[in-house]
Structures are given as structure tokens and as C-alpha cells.
Design a protein around this motif. Structure first.
Motif, PDB file in Angstrom:
ATOM      1  N   LEU A 203       0.837  -1.200   0.000  1.00  0.00           N
ATOM      2  CA  LEU A 203       0.000   0.000   0.000  1.00  0.00           C
ATOM      3  C   LEU A 203       0.875   1.254   0.000  1.00  0.00           C
ATOM      4  CD1 LEU A 203      -2.946   1.173   0.413  1.00  0.00           C
ATOM      5  CD2 LEU A 203      -2.365   1.239   2.855  1.00  0.00           C
ATOM      6  N   THR A 204       0.478   2.248  -0.768  1.00  0.00           N
ATOM      7  CA  THR A 204       1.162   3.538  -0.736  1.00  0.00           C
ATOM      8  C   THR A 204       0.189   4.612  -0.259  1.00  0.00           C
ATOM      9  OG1 THR A 204       0.646   3.972  -3.068  1.00  0.00           O
ATOM     10  CG2 THR A 204       2.770   2.928  -2.581  1.00  0.00           C
ATOM     11  N   ILE A 205       0.716   5.520   0.595  1.00  0.00           N
ATOM     12  CA  ILE A 205      -0.073   6.620   1.146  1.00  0.00           C
ATOM     13  C   ILE A 205       0.664   7.917   0.833  1.00  0.00           C
ATOM     14  CG2 ILE A 205      -0.976   7.680   3.251  1.00  0.00           C
ATOM     15  CD1 ILE A 205      -1.147   4.858   4.456  1.00  0.00           C
ATOM     16  N   SER A 206       0.015   8.813   0.123  1.00  0.00           N
ATOM     17  CA  SER A 206       0.641  10.082  -0.265  1.00  0.00           C
ATOM     18  C   SER A 206       0.750  11.012   0.935  1.00  0.00           C
ATOM     19  CB  SER A 206      -0.163  10.758  -1.374  1.00  0.00           C
ATOM     20  OG  SER A 206      -0.147   9.969  -2.550  1.00  0.00           O
ATOM     21  N   MET A 207       1.922  11.627   1.064  1.00  0.00           N
ATOM     22  CA  MET A 207       2.179  12.569   2.166  1.00  0.00           C
ATOM     23  C   MET A 207       2.608  13.911   1.585  1.00  0.00           C
ATOM     24  SD  MET A 207       1.787  10.684   5.000  1.00  0.00           S
ATOM     25  CE  MET A 207       2.760  11.375   6.350  1.00  0.00           C
ATOM     26  N   GLU A 208       2.105  14.978   2.174  1.00  0.00           N
ATOM     27  CA  GLU A 208       2.524  16.322   1.790  1.00  0.00           C
ATOM     28  C   GLU A 208       3.383  16.912   2.895  1.00  0.00           C
ATOM     29  OE1 GLU A 208      -0.284  19.061   0.181  1.00  0.00           O
ATOM     30  OE2 GLU A 208      -1.604  17.454  -0.552  1.00  0.00           O
ATOM     31  N   PRO A 209       4.524  17.467   2.542  1.00  0.00           N
ATOM     32  CA  PRO A 209       5.433  18.005   3.561  1.00  0.00           C
ATOM     33  C   PRO A 209       4.732  18.970   4.507  1.00  0.00           C
ATOM     34  CG  PRO A 209       6.510  18.003   1.423  1.00  0.00           C
ATOM     35  CD  PRO A 209       5.067  17.636   1.174  1.00  0.00           C
ATOM     36  N   GLY A 210       5.034  18.792   5.795  1.00  0.00           N
ATOM     37  CA  GLY A 210       4.546  19.708   6.814  1.00  0.00           C
ATOM     38  C   GLY A 210       3.143  19.442   7.315  1.00  0.00           C
ATOM     39  N   LYS A 211       2.370  18.614   6.619  1.00  0.00           N
ATOM     40  CA  LYS A 211       0.999  18.340   7.050  1.00  0.00           C
ATOM     41  C   LYS A 211       0.990  17.331   8.199  1.00  0.00           C
ATOM     42  CE  LYS A 211      -2.040  19.330   3.113  1.00  0.00           C
ATOM     43  NZ  LYS A 211      -3.085  18.759   2.226  1.00  0.00           N
ATOM     44  N   THR A 212      -0.064  17.407   8.999  1.00  0.00           N
ATOM     45  CA  THR A 212      -0.272  16.418  10.053  1.00  0.00           C
ATOM     46  C   THR A 212      -1.475  15.562   9.692  1.00  0.00           C
ATOM     47  OG1 THR A 212       0.677  17.832  11.762  1.00  0.00           O
ATOM     48  CG2 THR A 212      -0.778  16.074  12.503  1.00  0.00           C
ATOM     49  N   ILE A 265       0.444  11.764  12.942  1.00  0.00           N
ATOM     50  CA  ILE A 265       1.776  11.680  12.355  1.00  0.00           C
ATOM     51  C   ILE A 265       2.006  12.940  11.545  1.00  0.00           C
ATOM     52  CG2 ILE A 265       3.258  10.452  10.709  1.00  0.00           C
ATOM     53  CD1 ILE A 265       1.876   7.875  11.469  1.00  0.00           C
ATOM     54  N   THR A 266       3.057  13.653  11.878  1.00  0.00           N
ATOM     55  CA  THR A 266       3.394  14.881  11.160  1.00  0.00           C
ATOM     56  C   THR A 266       4.425  14.567  10.084  1.00  0.00           C
ATOM     57  OG1 THR A 266       2.911  16.270  13.069  1.00  0.00           O
ATOM     58  CG2 THR A 266       4.320  17.216  11.362  1.00  0.00           C
ATOM     59  N   ALA A 267       4.101  14.963   8.859  1.00  0.00           N
ATOM     60  CA  ALA A 267       4.993  14.691   7.732  1.00  0.00           C
ATOM     61  C   ALA A 267       6.271  15.502   7.846  1.00  0.00           C
ATOM     62  CB  ALA A 267       4.275  15.019   6.422  1.00  0.00           C
ATOM     63  N   LYS A 268       7.312  15.009   7.208  1.00  0.00           N
ATOM     64  CA  LYS A 268       8.575  15.735   7.165  1.00  0.00           C
ATOM     65  C   LYS A 268       8.418  16.974   6.281  1.00  0.00           C
ATOM     66  CE  LYS A 268      11.390  11.695   8.134  1.00  0.00           C
ATOM     67  NZ  LYS A 268      11.836  12.204   9.441  1.00  0.00           N
ATOM     68  N   ASN A 269       9.378  17.860   6.371  1.00  0.00           N
ATOM     69  CA  ASN A 269       9.297  19.132   5.645  1.00  0.00           C
ATOM     70  C   ASN A 269       9.930  19.074   4.261  1.00  0.00           C
ATOM     71  OD1 ASN A 269       7.901  20.634   7.636  1.00  0.00           O
ATOM     72  ND2 ASN A 269       9.805  20.826   8.814  1.00  0.00           N
ATOM     73  N   ASP A 270      10.361  17.902   3.837  1.00  0.00           N
ATOM     74  CA  ASP A 270      10.998  17.789   2.512  1.00  0.00           C
ATOM     75  C   ASP A 270      10.502  16.531   1.824  1.00  0.00           C
ATOM     76  OD1 ASP A 270      12.775  15.439   3.185  1.00  0.00           O
ATOM     77  OD2 ASP A 270      13.558  16.891   4.626  1.00  0.00           O
ATOM     78  N   THR A 309       6.781 -20.635   3.413  1.00  0.00           N
ATOM     79  CA  THR A 309       6.379 -19.561   2.505  1.00  0.00           C
ATOM     80  C   THR A 309       5.763 -18.371   3.224  1.00  0.00           C
ATOM     81  OG1 THR A 309       4.243 -20.651   2.189  1.00  0.00           O
ATOM     82  CG2 THR A 309       5.995 -21.157   0.597  1.00  0.00           C
ATOM     83  N   LEU A 310       5.536 -18.493   4.548  1.00  0.00           N
ATOM     84  CA  LEU A 310       4.845 -17.421   5.268  1.00  0.00           C
ATOM     85  C   LEU A 310       5.747 -16.209   5.464  1.00  0.00           C
ATOM     86  CD1 LEU A 310       2.401 -16.360   6.913  1.00  0.00           C
ATOM     87  CD2 LEU A 310       3.478 -17.351   8.941  1.00  0.00           C
ATOM     88  N   ASN A 311       5.274 -15.075   5.016  1.00  0.00           N
ATOM     89  CA  ASN A 311       5.887 -13.800   5.387  1.00  0.00           C
ATOM     90  C   ASN A 311       4.936 -13.143   6.375  1.00  0.00           C
ATOM     91  OD1 ASN A 311       6.979 -11.293   5.672  1.00  0.00           O
ATOM     92  ND2 ASN A 311       6.862 -10.704   3.523  1.00  0.00           N
ATOM     93  N   PRO A 312       5.309 -13.040   7.642  1.00  0.00           N
ATOM     94  CA  PRO A 312       4.379 -12.509   8.650  1.00  0.00           C
ATOM     95  C   PRO A 312       4.207 -11.004   8.573  1.00  0.00           C
ATOM     96  CG  PRO A 312       6.497 -12.920   9.643  1.00  0.00           C
ATOM     97  CD  PRO A 312       6.601 -13.430   8.232  1.00  0.00           C
ATOM     98  N   ASN A 313       4.940 -10.360   7.667  1.00  0.00           N
ATOM     99  CA  ASN A 313       4.952  -8.903   7.617  1.00  0.00           C
ATOM    100  C   ASN A 313       4.234  -8.377   6.384  1.00  0.00           C
ATOM    101  OD1 ASN A 313       6.979  -8.812   9.861  1.00  0.00           O
ATOM    102  ND2 ASN A 313       8.186  -9.860   8.308  1.00  0.00           N
ATOM    103  N   VAL A 314       3.692  -7.182   6.515  1.00  0.00           N
ATOM    104  CA  VAL A 314       3.134  -6.482   5.367  1.00  0.00           C
ATOM    105  C   VAL A 314       3.727  -5.071   5.371  1.00  0.00           C
ATOM    106  CG1 VAL A 314       1.054  -5.717   6.625  1.00  0.00           C
ATOM    107  CG2 VAL A 314       1.023  -5.857   4.130  1.00  0.00           C
ATOM    108  N   THR A 315       4.172  -4.644   4.203  1.00  0.00           N
ATOM    109  CA  THR A 315       4.854  -3.355   4.090  1.00  0.00           C
ATOM    110  C   THR A 315       4.015  -2.377   3.289  1.00  0.00           C
ATOM    111  OG1 THR A 315       6.976  -4.514   4.084  1.00  0.00           O
ATOM    112  CG2 THR A 315       7.003  -2.216   3.398  1.00  0.00           C
ATOM    113  N   GLY A 316       3.952  -1.154   3.773  1.00  0.00           N
ATOM    114  CA  GLY A 316       3.377  -0.050   3.017  1.00  0.00           C
ATOM    115  C   GLY A 316       4.375   1.090   2.997  1.00  0.00           C
ATOM    116  N   TRP A 317       4.046   2.161   2.310  1.00  0.00           N
ATOM    117  CA  TRP A 317       4.979   3.275   2.209  1.00  0.00           C
ATOM    118  C   TRP A 317       4.267   4.617   2.367  1.00  0.00           C
ATOM    119  CZ3 TRP A 317       5.556  -1.164  -0.555  1.00  0.00           C
ATOM    120  CH2 TRP A 317       6.800  -1.810  -0.442  1.00  0.00           C
ATOM    121  N   LEU A 318       4.921   5.514   3.079  1.00  0.00           N
ATOM    122  CA  LEU A 318       4.558   6.916   3.087  1.00  0.00           C
ATOM    123  C   LEU A 318       5.318   7.558   1.931  1.00  0.00           C
ATOM    124  CD1 LEU A 318       4.840   7.699   6.914  1.00  0.00           C
ATOM    125  CD2 LEU A 318       2.854   6.862   5.640  1.00  0.00           C
ATOM    126  N   VAL A 319       4.559   8.000   0.926  1.00  0.00           N
ATOM    127  CA  VAL A 319       5.187   8.445  -0.327  1.00  0.00           C
ATOM    128  C   VAL A 319       5.179   9.971  -0.397  1.00  0.00           C
ATOM    129  CG1 VAL A 319       5.076   8.357  -2.843  1.00  0.00           C
ATOM    130  CG2 VAL A 319       4.544   6.311  -1.491  1.00  0.00           C
TER     131      VAL A 319
END
Length: 615
Positions: A203-212, A265-270, A309-319
Motif C-alpha cells: 500500500l502507498t499513502i501520499s504525504m505532503e510536507p509539513g501536514k499532520t 503523524i506529522t509529515a517531514k518538511n521535505d 512460505t509465510l511472510n508474517p509482515n506487510v509493508t506499506g509506504w509513506l510516499v
């Protein structure tokens, strides 16, 4: 004539309620529940339960004060269903709570059912089927109730809903048949095939700098708790299970099945980089982890078996920049999650220090006479009665205050209106169990560490003056918890482990709150009674459906008989394998005896017959 203070309060309260009603909306959902196909982990295309031909199912969204109407039609064809709105107290509308056999009859294939209730609490919730073992097949979704007067107002820019879950490739009815069976005498729970986030992976989640951002996180899984963390970002916990909390920073949180956390969660400024976030299914006693082929793996497992074959983890990204790479998750040294026991509710509700009614539930897992493993409170495994428990409360007159009418296998407790109730739960099992109470949030006044043994009421520990409050809490392996709540919501409410395997194997108790008040105030809607008729379910009398003598439980649903004295799970395993070996031996003999003779064998047999001669 002098006016008392209450003379002013009552009209003002009425005015506020009137204003709330005038400003409220009616939010209506038309849900056609049916089968669709999905492949969320990319490994198996399988049937799942969708709504209106789609899966994942829609988010239910409303504002405090709104009336919600859900018109649910069952188009599954081969299964009954229901809907439970997890975490909602359903004040005054206990018949809309949703558990089959408790507050309603099942919604049979082809039948419809209307849920109609008014929201009086804000927060993060979810809704799911409360028919036997069904929601892990997909009938589970987020529910958000917005608050115009939220203490978080102005503190964030956007909301994000994130669900975490475990996923199976086989249908639940197939898995349950194998789970509660003599061939699984130790009660080993089926191991999930994958972890999911928002019912998908990567999963990807869009982040805008400086937003909370307010992240509303929900574990909608059947079994596994999840460790959750966001690389390079700090979470600030501000709500759990619909209860606003004083802010607390956390680098990692632990979310059991059915729990919810809202974090800022407060986004980074860059936009220099993108960041992974992780959900990792709890499968360990040890906290050590290693990095293998860019995947976090555990060194000591809690699941009974771990497929390679089990991967117990799921990864997403703050984009921050979709043109940049999505980095692999970094290895971590250990799981060290935030401790929710330290959370203080923002309303600072004080400890209920005077208890009117206390009872103890001793939890264990054990085998019955069919060889299968079941879950027990006080040596009683829950069995669904013939008549939904609420319907028994409404139709048994003065006897509704007698727990006997609700059946000997429902673990029923009668609560008086406005009593302070204490539940002491002793976990005599080496597993972790997340317990959920319908109709209430509870104060968590004692929570032991692992292997602390049973609670000793003669030497209670110091209790927090302002205890953490929520509706789902974890009890540690071979440990205990003590919960308190005010019985201010007449109705029939379940208290149960929210591991779906354990619900199905009987780890349930029933709270029957002010039943005589219910008889005076509650009338069941016609469509609810029509659903009972379609499902051929009786609507009056005790747990056995007896309306003449409601203290006569002849015919009540029963669990399998007890094991013979001294019989153990190990003995069951030995018996099962002995029986299997015997059948294999007989089959081998039968196969050998049925095989055709060779020419040499025929000649030898003929000579032997001639030598013996006629008898």
C-alpha cells in the motif's frame, strides 16, 4: 415556589438533545451481501464476501448524533449472516448489536434485515459479521464517527484509514471443520497465509510536507495481533477504541485483533525520500528478529507451525515523491511496543473504587468427548441457545432475572441497572487472548505480566487513579486482568475473546443487563421477527424454546459430553493414530486379499486342495 438545580438541568438537557436531533442526519446504506472473488496477496484467487458486488467492503461514515440505517440483504445463497457494529454501545437499541443467537436471529439466504440506530459516540470502529466464524472471509470493514466538537479539531489536516489483518486462502467453514475436530486435539489454530494492510499488500499513502495526518488504525484480523511502526516518523496516540486519550508518543504499537488506535503523524518538511511502514503479525514469544532476504523473520514462533512460505509482515509506504524508490524495510533489533496501560482518557474518568458485583472467569482450553478441543469459562463452553438470548429476556417475565432461563451453556450473568461491575479474568492458558465487551467500554484496573498466575483479591496491586479505558484488551499468557464498568446500558451483551477460532470454540460469556427494564422499553421490529421465521428460529421462551415452564431446559443445545476421567489430549492423539493405523492395516489386508493370484500361486493352491481332499 423554590426551584431545584435539577429543574434547570432537565430542560437544558432536553434542549441540547433537541438541537442535536435537529442538526442530525439520517445516513442510509443499502447492502447486498454476496460472494465475489479476490486475490489480495497475489497467491490465491478465492471467494470472499463482498457488498454490492465489491470487495473490500465500503467504509461506514457518519457524524455523532446521526441516525444510521443499514438495509442488509443476504444474497450469499449458501450461508446465513449478520452485522455487528464493533465498539458502538447501541444505547437503547441492544437489538441492533448483531450477534446471531444473542440479539437477533440469523439472516437466512434470501432474507433481509434492517439495522436502525442513532450514534451518540465519536471515534474509530469497524463492522463485521457476527455469524459463526464468518467475518475472516471478507465481511469486515471500517466505520468512522466524526465529532464536530473533537478535542483534535484543528490539530490535523487529513484523515487516513488503515486496516491491518491476517488472511487465509481457504474458506472459514472448511478451516473451522478441521479446527474443531478430533484430529486436532491440541486446538492448534490455522496459521494465516499472509498479512494485509487495507486488504492488500504494498500500500502507498501520499504525504505532503509539513501536514499532520490522523491515522485511524484497526486490526480487523481473525487471529494475529500486529506490531505497527512507521520508519522515520513518530506516532502520537490520541484515541483508542473510541476513547480520546491524553497524547502519548509511540515508536511502535501493538494492536490485537479488534483493537483500534488513532495516531497523529506529522509529515517531514521535505520530499527527499519515501518511508516504509510495517505491520508484523505477532507469532513470537522471543523478541529477537533477524533480516533474511530483505524480510523480517522471527526466531521463536508462537503459531503452532510456520510454513516456509509465510511472510508474517506487510509493508506499506509513506510516499513523498512517487518518482523516488520505495525502500525496503530496515531490520529492527527487537519488538518494543508502546504500553497502552499507561494511557489516560482525556475525560479523566476516575477509578470505580466501589464495586457492587464482582465475578471471576477462569479461562482454559480442553477436550470434550468428541476428541476436539474447546474453550471454557469456569468449565463451561458456550453453546448458542435455540432462542436468541435477548428474546428470552423479553419473553420470560419475572424469570428473566434468573440466569437459568438463558441456558446452562451460555455463561450468563444478570447485571442490575447502574451497578459497578467487576470482571476478574484468569487466563489459565499459555496463549494471548484479546477480550472484547459489547455495549460498554471498561476500565482496565489490573493487567498482569506473562505467567503471573491467577489474580489474588486478598492482595490486590495498586490501581491507577485514572485507568485506561477501552473495549478490547489483551490478557497475557498464564496471567490475569481485572476490568470494571458501569451497567448503565440495559441490554444483552457478549464478553468474548476476539480470536475468531476461540469464539467459535466457546470462549464467550453473556451479560444480561436490567432485563426487566428491557421488557418495559423494547419492542422488536417486524422485519427482525420475519428473519426469525425465515430461519425457522423460535422467538420466545427459554434457551430450549420452552414457553410453558421456562425453568425447564430439556431440549437445550448441549456441547459434546465430557471426556472419560483421566483422558488427555495426548491420549486422544494416540487413539486417533491407533485408529488410523488400524484402518490402514485393514485396508492393506483387504487390498492384498483382493489381488489376483499368479500362475505359480494358483498351481500351489490346487495341489494343497487335492492333498487335503474332500472333507
Amino acid at each position: 415556589m423554590a426551584l431545584s438545580l435539577s429543574s434547570f438541568i432537565n430542560p437544558i438537557s432536553a434542549l441540547l438533545l433537541f438541537i442535536l436531533h435537529v442538526n442530525a442526519a439520517t445516513v442510509t446504506y443499502e447492502f447486498d451481501i454476496g460472494w465475489v472473488y479476490a486475490n489480495p496477496d497475489g497467491m490465491a484467487n478465492r471467494p470472499v464476501i463482498g457488498i454490492n458486488g465489491k470487495w473490500p467492503i465500503p467504509v461506514i461514515s457518519a457524524t455523532i448524533g446521526d441516525r444510521i440505517i443499514v438495509n442488509a440483504k443476504n444474497s450469499l445463497g449458501n450461508e446465513s449472516t449478520s452485522l455487528h457494529f464493533h465498539g458502538l454501545y447501541m444505547n437503547g437499541t441492544t437489538h441492533m448489536d448483531g450477534p446471531v443467537g444473542v440479539t437477533q436471529c440469523e439472516i437466512a439466504p434470501g432474507s433481509s434485515f434492517t439495522y436502525n440506530f442513532t450514534i451518540d459516540q465519536p471515534g474509530t470502529y469497524w463492522y463485521h459479521s457476527h455469524a459463526r466464524g464468518q467475518y475472516p472471509d471478507g465481511l469486515r470493514g471500517a466505520m468512522v464517527i466524526h465529532d464536530p466538537d473533537s478535542p483534535l479539531k484543528g490539530k490535523y489536516d487529513e484523515e487516513v484509514i488503515v486496516t491491518f489483518s491476517d488472511w487465509y486462502h481457504d474458506l472459514m467453514n472448511v478451516l473451522l471443520d478441521g479446527f474443531i475436530r478430533y484430529s486436532n486435539p491440541t486446538g492448534a489454530e490455522p496459521v494465516p497465509k499472509s498479512a494485509l494492510v487495507n486488504e492488500t499488500q504494498n500500500l502507498t499513502i501520499s504525504m505532503e510536507p509539513g501536514k499532520t495526518y490522523l491515522f485511524r488504525m484497526i486490526n480487523v484480523g481473525a487471529f494475529a495481533a500486529q506490531y505497527v511502526w512507521f520508519e522515520g516518523h513518530t506516532m502520537q496516540v490520541v484515541e483508542v477504541d473510541g476513547i480520546y486519550t491524553q497524547p502519548e508518543d509511540a515508536d511502535m504499537i501493538y494492536i490485537t485483533a479488534a483493537q483500534r488506535y488513532s495516531v497523529l503523524i506529522t509529515a517531514k518538511n521535505d520530499t527527499d525520500a519515501n518511508y516504509a511502514f510495517m505491520g508484523s503479525m505477532d507469532q513470537v514469544y522471543s523478541t529477537k528478529m533477524v533480516q533474511v532476504k530483505s524480510t523480517l523473520t522471527t526466531t521463536q514462533d508462537l503459531f503452532d507451525t510456520i510454513p516456509e512460505t509465510l511472510n508474517p509482515n506487510v509493508t506499506g509506504w509513506l510516499v513523498y515523491d512517487d518518482k523516488k524508490d520505495l525502500p525496503a524495510a530496515a531490520p529492527i533489533e527487537s519488538f518494543d511496543p508502546f504500553d497502552d496501560f499507561v494511557l489516560i482518557p482525556r475525560d479523566e474518568e476516575k477509578l470505580f473504587d466501589t464495586v457492587d458485583y464482582s465475578f471471576t472467569l477462569d479461562l482454559k482450553m480442553d477436550n470434550l468427548g468428541d476428541g476436539a478441543n474447546y474453550a471454557f469459562f469456569n468449565d463451561v463452553t458456550y453453546v448458542t441457545p435455540k432462542v436468541p438470548t435477548l428474546y428470552s429476556a423479553l419473553t420470560t417475565g419475572a424469570n428473566a432475572t434468573n440466569p437459568l432461563v438463558y441456558g446452562e451453556h451460555t455463561n450468563s450473568y444478570i447485571l442490575k441497572k447502574d451497578d459497578i461491575v467487576e470482571i476478574v479474568l484468569n487466563n489459565n492458558d499459555p496463549g494471548k487472548h484479546p477480550f472484547h465487551l459489547h455495549g460498554h467500554a471498561f476500565q482496565v484496573v489490573v493487567r498482569s505480566e506473562d505467567e503471573a498466575g491467577n489474580y489474588d483479591p486478598t492482595a490486590p496491586p495498586a490501581m491507577p487513579k485514572t485507568p485506561m479505558r477501552r473495549d478490547t484488551v489483551l490478557v497475557r499468557p498464564d496471567g490475569h486482568i481485572v476490568l470494571r464498568f458501569k451497567a448503565d446500558n440495559p441490554g444483552v451483551w457478549l464478553f468474548h475473546c476476539h480470536i475468531e477460532w476461540h469464539v467459535s470454540s466457546g470462549l464467550i460469556a453473556t451479560m444480561i443487563e436490567a432485563p426487566l427494564s428491557l421488557q418495559d422499553s423494547l419492542t422488536l421490529p417486524a422485519d427482525h421477527l420475519a428473519a426469525c421465521k425465515a430461519a425457522d428460529t423460535p422467538i420466545a421462551g427459554n434457551a430450549a424454546g420452552n414457553t410453558i415452564n421456562v425453568l425447564d431446559l430439556k431440549g437445550q443445545p448441549l456441547p459434546p459430553p465430557r471426556l472419560p476421567s483421566g483422558f488427555t489430549a495426548r491420549g486422544i492423539v494416540a487413539l486417533v493414530f491407533s485408529v488410523v493405523a488400524a484402518f490402514l492395516g485393514l485396508a492393506t489386508i483387504a487390498w492384498y486379499g483382493a489381488a489376483p493370484l499368479s500362475k505359480e500361486e494358483e498351481a500351489k493352491l490346487k495341489r494343497e486342495i487335492e492333498e487335503v481332499g474332500p472333507q
